[in-house]
Design a protein around this motif. Structure first.
Motif, PDB file in Angstrom:
ATOM      1  N   GLU A  71     -15.307 -10.184  17.017  1.00 33.56           N
ATOM      2  CA  GLU A  71     -15.672 -11.224  17.645  1.00 33.56           C
ATOM      3  C   GLU A  71     -14.964 -11.546  19.084  1.00 33.56           C
ATOM      4  OE1 GLU A  71     -17.759 -14.468  15.680  1.00 33.56           O
ATOM      5  OE2 GLU A  71     -16.479 -14.012  14.277  1.00 33.56           O
TER       6      GLU A  71
ATOM      7  N   VAL B 256     -14.714  -7.200  21.438  1.00 32.46           N
ATOM      8  CA  VAL B 256     -15.673  -7.489  22.634  1.00 32.46           C
ATOM      9  C   VAL B 256     -16.922  -8.284  22.212  1.00 32.46           C
ATOM     10  CG1 VAL B 256     -15.196  -4.974  23.480  1.00 32.46           C
ATOM     11  CG2 VAL B 256     -16.868  -5.225  21.663  1.00 32.46           C
ATOM     12  N   GLY B 257     -16.839  -8.730  21.129  1.00 32.07           N
ATOM     13  CA  GLY B 257     -18.060  -9.690  20.701  1.00 32.07           C
ATOM     14  C   GLY B 257     -19.091  -8.963  20.266  1.00 32.07           C
ATOM     15  N   PHE B 258     -18.725  -8.023  19.301  1.00 28.79           N
ATOM     16  CA  PHE B 258     -19.533  -7.087  18.991  1.00 28.79           C
ATOM     17  C   PHE B 258     -20.281  -7.655  17.727  1.00 28.79           C
ATOM     18  CE2 PHE B 258     -20.758  -3.213  16.775  1.00 28.79           C
ATOM     19  CZ  PHE B 258     -21.392  -2.471  17.803  1.00 28.79           C
ATOM     20  N   LYS B 259     -21.682  -7.380  17.884  1.00 27.35           N
ATOM     21  CA  LYS B 259     -22.496  -8.041  16.667  1.00 27.35           C
ATOM     22  C   LYS B 259     -23.304  -6.962  16.187  1.00 27.35           C
ATOM     23  CE  LYS B 259     -23.569 -12.269  18.574  1.00 27.35           C
ATOM     24  NZ  LYS B 259     -24.678 -13.074  19.121  1.00 27.35           N
ATOM     25  N   ASN B 260     -23.405  -6.936  15.027  1.00 25.84           N
ATOM     26  CA  ASN B 260     -24.554  -5.960  14.343  1.00 25.84           C
ATOM     27  C   ASN B 260     -25.873  -6.402  14.816  1.00 25.84           C
ATOM     28  OD1 ASN B 260     -25.716  -4.216  12.758  1.00 25.84           O
ATOM     29  ND2 ASN B 260     -24.987  -5.061  10.956  1.00 25.84           N
ATOM     30  N   LEU B 261     -26.254  -5.499  15.765  1.00 26.53           N
ATOM     31  CA  LEU B 261     -27.531  -5.680  16.367  1.00 26.53           C
ATOM     32  C   LEU B 261     -28.738  -4.969  15.602  1.00 26.53           C
ATOM     33  CD1 LEU B 261     -27.006  -4.923  20.294  1.00 26.53           C
ATOM     34  CD2 LEU B 261     -27.396  -7.087  19.143  1.00 26.53           C
ATOM     35  N   ASN B 262     -28.289  -4.380  14.455  1.00 28.11           N
ATOM     36  CA  ASN B 262     -29.269  -3.587  13.651  1.00 28.11           C
ATOM     37  C   ASN B 262     -29.810  -4.334  12.208  1.00 28.11           C
ATOM     38  OD1 ASN B 262     -28.900  -1.021  15.309  1.00 28.11           O
ATOM     39  ND2 ASN B 262     -26.930  -1.074  14.341  1.00 28.11           N
ATOM     40  N   LYS B 263     -29.079  -5.467  12.213  1.00 21.86           N
ATOM     41  CA  LYS B 263     -29.325  -6.316  10.819  1.00 21.86           C
ATOM     42  C   LYS B 263     -30.666  -6.932  10.858  1.00 21.86           C
ATOM     43  CE  LYS B 263     -26.965  -8.826   7.689  1.00 21.86           C
ATOM     44  NZ  LYS B 263     -26.390  -9.841   7.321  1.00 21.86           N
TER      45      LYS B 263
END
Lengths: 1116, 390
Positions: B316, B380-387
Motif C-alpha cells: 500500500e 505503489v498502492g498496489f491492489k489485487n485487481l484480480n480478486k
C-alpha cells in the motif's frame, strides 16, 4: 365559591424540616458527639440493592445496549496519509441555472479579499485562514461537469431556488455524489425573498429542509440566503456561510486517498509556435498547473484527464506555492496582504512565469498604500540589474567558500560545472547574494541544461574523483590527472572526512544511470576493481546477455570475489557477534536479560525449553567454544554470570517471605493498572483489538510522515512522488489540437492519477441496479455512458443474472427493481469502486438522467455470459436404439461441435449425439436409452456464450465545442426515432390466430386376453353382445319382406292408431296450455299496471298534503 | 466535421534487451499490466533465441493468466508480451531438466498473492542443481520473507514431493499460496542474532553414508559459534529420489528475530566432467556458504532480497523499511526494473552510515559486512485487481 366550612379548619402546608445540608450535618455531628442522636441508625438491609440490577433480563439488555453504542462509535481505522501541508479544499458551487451561483461566488470572494474580480472563470484559490486555503469552483449546469466535480469536491454548496423548489439537477447531483464518495454537502436556499408571505416562506423552508434531509442525512445543515440587494447577498449571510466553510471537517474517501488528482487552475500551450504555424492541427504539448491532492503522483505515471483521455505525464515540476500560508506566528487573523487570491483563468493579474517559477502581479489587489511591502518575488525581479545571459557569461564556479574559482567561464563547454549527484551531500556553490530573487536550484538546473550537450563523461568523472567520500573506491579509482582543481580537492578532502569507515552510496549504485550504462560500455576494461565484478564465462558477454538467475551470488559492493578463507580464525571472528553467543548491544541485551529472567523463573517449574535458549544451556554445560578469542570468551563469561544470577533468583523464590512481599507489591501494581484502565477508554479490554489496530496504523502514519523528513525535496519527490499540497506544473505531449482550440476555463479540468494496472482495458463485471427514478428499463447491448473511477466513457453493456451454480445467464433487459450483473468492455478500475450510468450527456432529456448505478465486482480479460439455446430435430431413420436426426444443425462442422451432447425426446427418452454424418450435412447419429418413434421431437438443450462487444470510447467533451457537443454512439431506438423509422417486422414473427383441434379421447381398448383374465367386476361391460350383421345378413334383411301373422298385424295396427291418437291429444293439450298461460300473463300485467297507478296517485296525494301542511306551518 | 479522438499513450511497450532478467521482466510485466518487448535474446550466439526453459516459463505464465498475448519471432530473439489478468488456480507443468525449478518458482512466488484463485502449482523437474537456487532455499529463505507481508500464511506452502537432481530430473514440488487484497507494509530493521543452525543432507539413489560425511565436514566449518547445530539426513529412494543419483547439503541459520539465512552445496551431476568431489568438500562448501550468508546479514538472505524489495514496492502507499545484506547484482537490477515498471524508487542507506550502524561500529560489534543496505520506500498502492468480489 363555597365558603369554607366553619368546623373544618383550613389545612395549612406543613413545615418541612431540612434533612440535608450544612446545618443539618453540623447538628447531626454535634448530636453524635453528645450522644443525643434522635435519628435511628439506618437499617442495614434497606436499599442494599439500590444500585444493582433487579432483573437479569433488564441488565442483559442494558449491557447489550451499552455494548452496541460502544461498537457503533467505532469506524474502521485507516492510515492517515494526509500530508502536513494540506492542499486547498475544493468548494464547488452547484445548482441549476439561474439560482445565483455566480452571485454567491462573487459574494464569497468579496468576503475574503477586497477588490472584486471583473469576471470569474474557473477555480479561484484564496488563503482564507491561517490553516486553510479554499478553492472555489462554480459548476455549470452540465452533467459532465457535475460528474467531474463530484469526484473532487470536498464541500458542495448546493444552491436551491426556494421559490421553485428542488429540480432534477439537484437530485442528480446528489446521486452522483453518493456514488463517487460523498463530499460534504451544504444546501443553500436562495430567492427566499420571492416568496412574499413569511408564513409561506417558513413552510417552504421546512418542506425543502426535510426533503433535503431524506436525500442526504437527517439533520444535514441547510443555509438560507434571505435577501438580495444590489445584486448582492447580505454581508452577514455570506459571512456566516464563510464561517461554516472554515470550520467544516472532512472524512477521508478511499478513492481519493489512493489516487493522486489535480484540479487544474492554469493552462499553457507550450508547443513550438513554428510547428503550429506550419500545421495548426498538429498535436500539442501543454502544461497544466494545480495543487496536488490525494495520494502522491510520480513522474511518468499514467493519468486520466476526464474529457480528454489517458495520458502519460511527460514531466512534473513543483513550483513555488502561489497561495502560501502566512508565517507561523501567533496572530489571530490574516492581514490583507496574507489573504492571497489566485485565479489565473479569471485573468487575475499579469502572470510572469519562468520554467520553474511563477510571478504573480495582483495589480495592487492587495497593496493599498505604496509603502506597503510587496511581493518578494516581484521585488527581487525588479532588483535584478543584469540579465541572465550576462550573468551566465560571468559566472564563476567555486567548489567551496573561499576557495579558488574552479571554473571561470562556461563558454568553453569542456569543463563541467557540477553534477546533480555531487550536490547530494553538500552544496558546491556558495550562495550568491545577487541571485536572491531566483532560487539557486533554478540557476543550476539551467546551467545543467545548457552544458549537458557539451558534457563529456571523462570530465564528469574527474569531478567525481575529487569527492572525498569513498565513492571513489567504487567509481573508478584511476588517478586523476592533475588539474588546478587538485588543491581544492585536497581541501575538501580534509574538511569532509566524516568517519574513518568507508561508506557506500547504494542509491548511486542502484539508480545512477551512468553506472548502468558504464557497466555495459566499459566491459572491455578490467573492471574487477570497479563496481561490478562480473564473472564472465565468455568475456564478450555483457551482463544483460548472460543467463538469467545466476547473479544472486554476485555482490558489486563487497570484495567477496576474493573468496574469504573461513578457516582463518580472524575471518571467522568477524561474524562472531552475529550469533546469540556474541556481544549484544545494550537494548537487545536488556531484552535478552528480561527473557532470561522470565525463563529462569519458569525453569524451576517446567522444562519447557525454547529452542532458542538451548544454545545457552549447551554453552554452559559443554562450553564447546574455542578459547582463541578473548572477547568471545569474555562475553561468554558475562553470560554465565547472568545465568548464575538467574539461578540465584530462582532459589530466592523458595524464600517465602520475600515472595509474599513481592506478591503484595505486584498486587498493588495490578490494582493500580486496573484502576487506570477503568478510566482510560483506550485501555478498555473489550476494545483491545481495535485499539491495537488503531495504534499500529497511527505508528504507520507517523512513519509515513517522518521517513523522508531529512531529505531534500528533489530526492523526496523521486522516492515518494509529489505530495499533496504542492503546487505543480505537469507537462503533457501529444494532445489533440482541439483541446487547446476549444479550451473552456469555466469547465473543470482534472488530472486523475491511475494506479498500476488501471491503465489497461478489459472486461469489467459490475453489480448494477437500474435507478428507480429512471423511467425505462435498460436493454442489453445498448450504449451507456459510464462514470467509474476518474473516467467517463461509453460502452455496450450486457446484463446478466447469476444462477446458483455461478453461471451468468444473459438478460435481454435489466430487471425492473432488482440488482443484476452487468458486463462491459472498459478500463480496469479496482473492485468496489462505484459507478453510474447515463444514456446521453449531449441533450437535455426530461426526467432523471442517471439510469443505473452499482459497484465493480470483477475484472478480467474475458467473461462468460451465456444464454440458453434449444435445438430441435426430428428422426429420419430409426434402428433399434440408434436414430439419425435431421434439422438440428445446418452443417457438419456445426454438428461436430455438439458430438457427445445429451439430447432428449419430448417423452423423456435420453440420448447422446454420437457423430456428425457427412451427408446430408447437419445430420447426426444419436443413440437413445430406448427406441424412439418417428413422431418424436428431439431437443438439444445447451448454453451459448454471448459475446461481449469490445466497444469502448471515452467521453471527450473537452475536445468539443459547446455548440457541437459530444454525442457518442446512439441506441438503435434513438436513431430510428430521429429518422422517423419503424422497426422492421418479420412476417414470421407476427401473431396469428391459433387453430386448435378439439381433443377426442380414444376409447379404451382392453386386449381380449387381458379382459378374459379380469374378474367380472372389472370387466368392461358391453351390454348385450351386438354382433354386427354381416353384409350378407344386412343384404338379406334389406331384401326380405316381413309378412306378419293376421293377429299380429291387427295388434300392430291398433298400436299405431293408439300412438297417433296420443300424439294428437298431446298437441291439443299443449295449445290449450299455452293459451291459458298467455291469458294469465295478461291478467297479471293488467293488475300490476293498475296497482302502480293507484300507488302513484296515493303517493301524490300524500305528498300534496305534506307540502300543504308545511306551507301552512311556514305561513303560521 | 472530423471528430477528435481521445489520446491514449499509456499502453506503450517497455523495451528491453538481452536474455538476462527475463523472469523479472515477464513477472513485473504481468503484475504491472504493462506490455514489454525483449529483443536481442542471444543474438550473437550459435544457438540464438529463447531456450526451452524460457518458453516453458512463458507457457506457465500463459496458463496462470487470462488474455496474455505472447509473440515470439521466428528466430526466437524477440519476445513481445502483452499481459492479461492473473487467474492462478491449479496448474501442472513439466519444466524440463535444464534449469532448476527455482527458475520457475521465483516469478510464481512474486505473482502468487495477486491471483484470482489461490495458486496451487505442481512443477516437475530438477529440484536441486549446482550454482542455482534450490527449492529448499526457496522454501526456507523466500517463504519466510513472504509470510511477513501477508496476514494469514496458512495456505502458503512449498512441498517437495520428490527430489530430482540433474541430469535426470524427476523431482516434484507443489507450491500453494494464498490470495490477498494487498500486502502489508513491513518494518524489518533488526536481523537479530543467529540462535540455531539446522540443515538437511539429502541423498538420492546413493548411500546415506555420504550424507553423514558431508554433515561432519559442515559441522566442522560451523564450529565455535553456537552449539545448536542439527543436521538431518533425507534419504530418498525409488520414485521419491527422482531419476539421478546425487547428494547435497542444505543449511539454514535462524535468528532470534526469525530471519533465515540459507546455503546449499551439491554434488556434481552424474556425467558432468570435472575434478572429483568428495562429500567433505560439499559439506565444507555449504558451511562456508552459510557463514558468508551470515556475514552478509540483513533481514533476509541474499537471494530473497528480490522478493522483499518487490513486495515492498507492491504494498500500500505506506512506508516500508527493510535491512538487507549487501545488495546482489540481481537485486540491483530488480530495483531498476521496479523503477521502470512501477516508478518506485527506494531510499537506500548504507547501514554503516546510519545511527544504528554507527553505534554498532563504535561498539566494535563484529557483525560481518558493514555495508548492509537499509531500503526505505513507499509502496505503489498496489491492489489485487484480480480478486473477485461476490
Amino acid at each position: 365559591m363555597a365558603p369554607p366550612d366553619g368546623k373544618e379548619k383550613q389545612k395549612r402546608k406543613e413545615h418541612r424540616v431540612h434533612s440535608k445540608g450544612g446545618k443539618v450535618t453540623k447538628k447531626k455531628d454535634r448530636e453524635k458527639k453528645d450522644g443525643t442522636s434522635k435519628v435511628a441508625p439506618p437499617e442495614v438491609n434497606r436499599a442494599r440493592k439500590g444500585y444493582t440490577f433487579k432483573s437479569a433480563n433488564k441488565a442483559n439488555r442494558a449491557v447489550r445496549r451499552a455494548a452496541d453504542i460502544d461498537e457503533k462509535k467505532k469506524h474502521i481505522p485507516y492510515v492517515d496519509r494526509t500530508s502536513t501541508l494540506p492542499p486547498p479544499i475544493i468548494v464547488a458551487i452547484v445548482g441549476p441555472s439561474k439560482v445565483g451561483k455566480t452571485t454567491l461566488l462573487r459574494g464569497l470572494i468579496k468576503n475574503y479579499v477586497r477588490g472584486a474580480l471583473s469576471q470569474i472563470k474557473g477555480p479561484v484559490t484564496i488563503v482564507t485562514n491561517k490553516t486553510r486555503r479554499v478553492t472555489f469552483i462554480e459548476v455549470k449546469n452540465d452533467i459532465n461537469h457535475m460528474i467531474d466535480v463530484a469526484k473532487i469536491a470536498d464541500l458542495v454548496l448546493l444552491m436551491v431556488d426556494a421559490s421553485y423548489g428542488f429540480e432534477m439537477e439537484h437530485f442528480e447531483f446528489l446521486n452522483i455524489c453518493q456514488i463517487h464518495g460523498m463530499p460534504r454537502v451544504l444546501g443553500i436556499l436562495n430567492h427566499l425573498d420571492c416568496v412574499p408571505k413569511l408564513a409561506k416562506q417558513r413552510k417552504i423552508k421546512k418542506q425543502l429542509k426535510h426533503r433535503f434531509w431524506t436525500e442526504v442525512y437527517q439533520g444535514c445543515k441547510m443555509f438560507y440566503l434571505s435577501k438580495i440587494t444590489n445584486e448582492k447577498y447580505l454581508t452577514n449571510d455570506v459571512k456566516n456561510l464563510a464561517r461554516f466553510i472554515s470550520v467544516m471537517k472532512f472524512r477521508p474517501m478511499p478513492w481519493r486517498d489512493a489516487h493522486p488528482y489535480i484540479l487544474c487552475d492554469r493552462f499553457e500551450d507550450i508547443t513550438d509556435p513554428e510547428v503550429i504555424k506550419k500545421n495548426d492541427k498538429t498535436d500539442r504539448a501543454i502544461c497544466l498547473y494545480g495543487y496536488m491532492r490525494g495520494a502522491q503522483l510520480k513522474e511518468h505515471s499514467a493519468v486520466h484527464v476526464p474529457g480528454i483521455g489517458d495520458l502519460r505525464v511527460a514531466s512534473i515540476t513543483s513550483l513555488a506555492d502561489p497561495c502560501p500560508f502566512p508565517d507561523k506566528t501567533k496572530r489571530r487573523g490574516l492581514n490583507e496582504k496574507e489573504k492571497i487570491i489566485y485565479a489565473p483563468f479569471s485573468g487575475l493579474g499579469g502572470i510572469v512565469y519562468d520554467k520553474d517559477a511563477i510571478y504573480i502581479d495582483t495589480k495592487g489587489a492587495q497593496s493599498f498604500s505604496k509603502n506597503r511591502k510587496r511581493n518578494e518575488l516581484v521585488e527581487a525581479l525588479e532588483n535584478v540589474k543584469v540579465g541572465i545571459d550576462d550573468k551566465m557569461q560571468n559566472v564563476e564556479l567555486r567548489l567551496l567558500a573561499n576557495s579558488k574559482k574552479a571554473v571561470t567561464n562556461v563558454e568553453d563547454g569542456d569543463v563541467e560545472m557540477d553534477d546533480e549527484e555531487d550536490n547530494d551531500d553538500y552544496s558546491l556553490i556558495d550562495e550568491d547574494e545577487e541571485f536572491d530573487g531566483m532560487s539557486e536550484e533554478d540557476f543550476k538546473s539551467e546551467d545543467d541544461e545548457e552544458n549537458e550537450s557539451g558534457s563529456d563523461e571523462d570530465d564528469g568523472e574527474e569531478l567525481f574523483k575529487k569527492r572525498p567520500t569513498t565513492d571513489q573506491t567504487l567509481v573508478n579509482a584511476i588517478n586523476a590527472p592533475d588539474l588546478n582543481l587538485s588543491d581544492v580537492a585536497n581541501r575538501a578532502a580534509q574538511l569532509y572526512t566524516p568517519s574513518k569507515t568507508t561508506r557506500i552510496n547504494w542509491n548511486k549504485i542502484v539508480y545512477d544511470e551512468d553506472n548502468a550504462t558504464k557497466e555495459e560500455t566499459q566491459e572491455n576494461d578490467e573492471l574487477t576493481a570497479g563496481l561490478f565484478t562480473i564473472k564472465r564465462k565468455d568475456k564478450a558477454k555483457t551482463l544483460y546477455s548472460q543467463e538469467d538467475g545466476f547473479c544472486y551470488r554476485q555482490f558489486p559492493s563487497t570484495s567477496t570475489a576474493t573468496i574469504n578463507n573461513w578457516e582463518d580464525s580472524e575471518q571467522r571472528a568477524t561474524i562472531s557477534d552475529c550469533f546469540v553467543t556474541g556481544k549484544w548491544d545494550e537494548e537487545a541485551a536488556e531484552k535478552k536479560k528480561l527473557k532470561d529472567e522470565l525463563r529462569g523463573a519458569k525453569h524451576g517449574d517446567d522444562d519447557d525449553d525454547d529452542d532458542v535458549w538451548d544454545a545457552f544451556d549447551l554453552d554452559e554445560e559443554g562450553n564447546p567454544l574455542n578459547d582463541d578469542d578473548e572477547d568471545m570468551n569474555e562475553s561468554d563469561e558475562d553470560h554465565n554470570d547472568e545465568e548464575e544470577e538467574v539461578d540465584g533468583e530462582a532459589k530466592e523464590d523458595e524464600d517465602s517471605e520475600g515472595k509474599n512481599e513481592d506478591k503484595s507489591e505486584n498486587k498493588k501494581d495490578k490494582k493500580k493498572m486496573r484502576l487506570r484502565h477503568l478510566f482510560d477508554p483506550d485501555h478498555d479490554e473489550s476494545n483491545e483489538y481495535f485499539n491495537n489496530l488503531k495504534a499500529e496504523l497511527e505508528d504507520q502514519a507517523k512513519l509515513n510522515r517522518n521517513a523522508f523528513e531529512g531529505l531534500e525535496d528533489q530526492d523526496r519527490e523521486k522516492i515518494e512522488g509529489f505530495r499533496a499540497g504542492v503546487y505543480v506544473r505537469i507537462e503533457f505531449s501529444g494532445i489533440p489540437y482541439e483541446m487547446v482550440e476549444h479550451f473552456d476555463a469555466t469547465s473543470p479540468y482534472i488530472i486523475g492519477g491511475l494506479l498500476t494496472g488501471e491503465q489497461n482495458i478489459g472486461v469489467v463485471q459490475v453489480r448494477l441496479k437500474r435507478h428507480r427514478w429512471f423511467d425505462r428499463i435498460l436493454k442489453s447491448r445498448d450504449p451507456l455512458i459510464i462514470s467509474c473511477g476518474w473516467r467517463r466513457y461509453q460502452t455496450l453493456v450486457i446484463y446478466s443474472m447469476q444462477d446458483h451454480n455461478m453461471r451468468q445467464r444473459f438478460l435481454k433487459y435489466s430487471p425492473e427493481h432488482m440488482h443484476c450483473h452487468a458486463t462491459f468492455w472498459g478500463p480496469i478500475t479496482s473492485q468496489n469502486t462505484g459507478f453510474l450510468a447515463v444514456q446521453s450527456v449531449a441533450d437535455r432529456i426530461k426526467g432523471f438522467r442517471i439510469c443505473a448505478s452499482g459497484v465493480v465486482l470483477n475484472l478480467d480479460r474475458n467473461h462468460q455470459v451465456v444464454k440458453k439455446l434449444k435445438l430441435i430435430g426430428t428422426p429420419h431413420e430409426i434402428h433399434k436404439k440408434t436414430a439419425f436426426m435431421k434439422g438440428m444443425f445446418t452443417s457438419q462442422i456445426e454438428a461436430a461441435k455438439f458430438e457427445g451432447a445429451t439430447i432428449r425426446t419430448v417423452s423423456g427418452i435420453r440420448g447422446e449425439i454420437k457423430k456428425a454424418i457427412p451427408r446430408p450435412p447437419g445430420n447426426v447419429r444419436c443413440t437413445f436409452e430406448d427406441k424412439i418413434l418417428m413422431s418424436d421431437i428431439v431437443f438439444l438443450r445447451t448454453w451459448v456464450t454471448v459475446p461481449i462487444p469490445q466497444f469502448y470510447t471515452s467521453v471527450i467533451d473537452h475536445l468539443m465545442t459547446p455548440e457541437n457537443k459530444w454525442e457518442g454512439m446512439r441506441t438503435v431506438g434513438k436513431i430510428r426515432h430521429e429518422l422517423g423509422l419503424k422497426p422492421e417486422t418479420k412476417k414470421d414473427s407476427d401473431y396469428r390466430e391459433v387453430e386448435r383441434v378439439e381433443f377426442r379421447a380414444p376409447t379404451l381398448k382392453v386386449p381380449k386376453k387381458l379382459e378374459a383374465e379380469l374378474p367380472y367386476r372389472l370387466k368392461p361391460k358391453h351390454g348385450p353382445m351386438e354382433t354386427k350383421p354381416t353384409k350378407e345378413q344386412s343384404f338379406i334383411a334389406k331384401h326380405t319382406a316381413v309378412i306378419l301373422e293376421p293377429e299380429d298385424s291387427k295388434r300392430e295396427r291398433l298400436m299405431n292408431m293408439l300412438r297417433t291418437l296420443h300424439k294428437e291429444s298431446e298437441t291439443k293439450d299443449k295449445v290449450a296450455r299455452d293459451a291459458a298461460k298467455e291469458k294469465h300473463r295478461k291478467e297479471v300485467e293488467e293488475f300490476e299496471t293498475k296497482r302502480a297507478r293507484n300507488i302513484k296517485l296515493h303517493k301524490k296525494a300524500i305528498c300534496r298534503r305534506l307540502s300543504k301542511q308545511e306551507q301552512s306551518k311556514k305561513s303560521n | 466535421m472530423p471528430r477528435a479522438n481521445a489520446p491514449n499513450n499509456v499502453a506503450e511497450e517497455l523495451p528491453f534487451e538481452g536474455p538476462n532478467f527475463f523472469r523479472l521482466r515477464v513477472c513485473y510485466a504481468v503484475l504491472s499490466g504493462r506490455p514489454i518487448v525483449v529483443s536481442a535474446i542471444r543474438e550473437d550466439e550459435d544457438n540464438p533465441g529463447i531456450r526451452d526453459c524460457e518458453s516453458k516459463l512463458l507457457s506457465l505464465i500463459e496458463k496462470i493468466t487470462n488474455g496474455t498475448k505472447i509473440e515470439i519471432n521466428s528466430t526466437g530473439t524477440r519476445v513481445t508480451l502483452r499481459p492479461g489478468m492473473i487467474t492462478g488456480g491449479c496448474v501442472t507443468l513439466n519444466c524440463g531438466n535444464d534449469r532448476c525449478l527455482s527458475y520457475f518458482l521465483e516469478p510464481l512466488i512474486l505473482i502468487s498473492p495477486f491471483c484470482k484463485q489461490a495458486m496451487r502449482i505442481k512443477l516437475l523437474g530438477v529440484t536441486n542443481a549446482p550454482n542455482e537456487l534450490s527449492v529448499d532455499q526457496i522454501k526456507t529463505g523466500w517463504l519466510n520473507v513472504y509470510n511477513r507481508f501477508i496476514l494469514n500464511d496458512e495456505a502458503l506452502d512449498l512441498k517437495i514431493e520428490r527430489r530430482g537432481l540433474k541430469p535426470g530430473g524427476g523431482g516434484v514440488v507443489i507450491f500453494s499460496a494464498p490470495v490477498v487484497r494487498n500486502l502489508r507494509p513491513l518494518i524489518r530493521e533488526k536481523p537479530g542474532k543467529v540462535c540455531k543452525i539446522r540443515g538437511q543432507a539429502f541423498v538420492t539413489k546413493v548411500s546415506p553414508s555420504l550424507a553423514h560425511r558431508a554433515i561432519d565436514a559442515a559441522k566442522k566449518t560451523l564450529r565455535d559459534y553456537i552449539s545448536d547445530v542439527y543436521i538431518t539426513v533425507d534419504q530418498r529412494k525409488g520414485d521419491a529420489g527422482g531419476n539421478s543419483p546425487g547428494y547435497g547439503l542444505f543449511l539454514y541459520a535462524e535468528t532470534t528475530e526469525g530471519v533465515f539465512y540459507t546455503a546449499e552445496a551439491i554434488s556434481r551431476p552424474k556425467g558432468e566432467n570435472g575434478d572429483p568431489i568428495v562429500p567433505e568438500d560439499v559439506g565444507t562448501a555449504a558451511g562456508v556458504a552459510l557463514l558468508e550468508e551470515i556475514a552478509r546479514g540483513g533481514c533476509c538472505d541474499s537471494s530473497s532480497q528480490v522478493l522483499a524489495s518487490t513486495f515492498m514496492a507492491l504494498g500500500e502507499k505506506d512506508v516500508s523499511k527493510f535491512l538487507m545484506g549487501p545488495l546482489s547484482t540481481y537485486t540491483i537490477h530488480s530495483l531498476r526494473h521496479l523503477q521502470q515498471f512501477f516508478l518506485t524508487t527506494f531510499k537506500i542507506d548504507d547501514f554503516a552510515a546510519l545511527d544504528a550502524g554507527k553505534k554498532a561500529l563504535e561498539a566494535d560489534m563484529r557483525i560481518g559486512d558493514p555495508h548492509k543496505a537499509l531500503l526505505t520506500g513507499v509502496g505503489v498502492g498496489f491492489k489485487n485487481l484480480n480478486k473477485i468480489i461476490i
